[in-house]
Design a protein around this motif. Structure first.
Motif: not given
Length: 94
Positions: A51-77
């Motif tokens: 997931x790209x956040x600004x200039x950062x590319x982040x590796x999430x723990x999994x494909x589903x449920x960890x993105x910024x749009x999936x949860x209020x505290x996302x993205x989860x890394x």
């Protein structure tokens, strides 16, 4: 439970380690089939677990449920999922 595996999400750290191992083996043993398998996994990781956040590319723990749009505290890394020496290899493959 039905299904027996209730969480069918991938584990990006495991995917990363398997792809990295396949890439190293493909190079060491001159096995293009292993390199091709590693490339497929690297492409899948890039498509779903990054997931790209600004200039950062982040590796999430999994494909589903960890993105910024999936949860209020996302993205989860989880930095413990980041196998730093594998990341340049994945970038080259993908």
């Amino acid at each position: 439970a039905k299904p027996h595996i209730s969480d069918t999400n991938n584990a990006s750290d495991g995917d990363l380690l398997i792809a990295y191992g396949l890439a190293l083996a493909g190079e060491a043993w001159h096995r293009p089939d292993l390199t091709q398998a590693a490339t497929g996994m690297a492409m899948a990781l890039a498509a779903g677990s990054l997931e790209k956040v600004g200039d950062l590319v982040l590796l999430k723990p999994g494909n589903s449920g960890f993105a910024a749009g999936d949860r209020p505290d996302g993205p989860v890394v989880n930095p413990s999922y980041w196998v730093f020496e594998a990341l340049p290899v994945m970038a080259e493959l993908a």
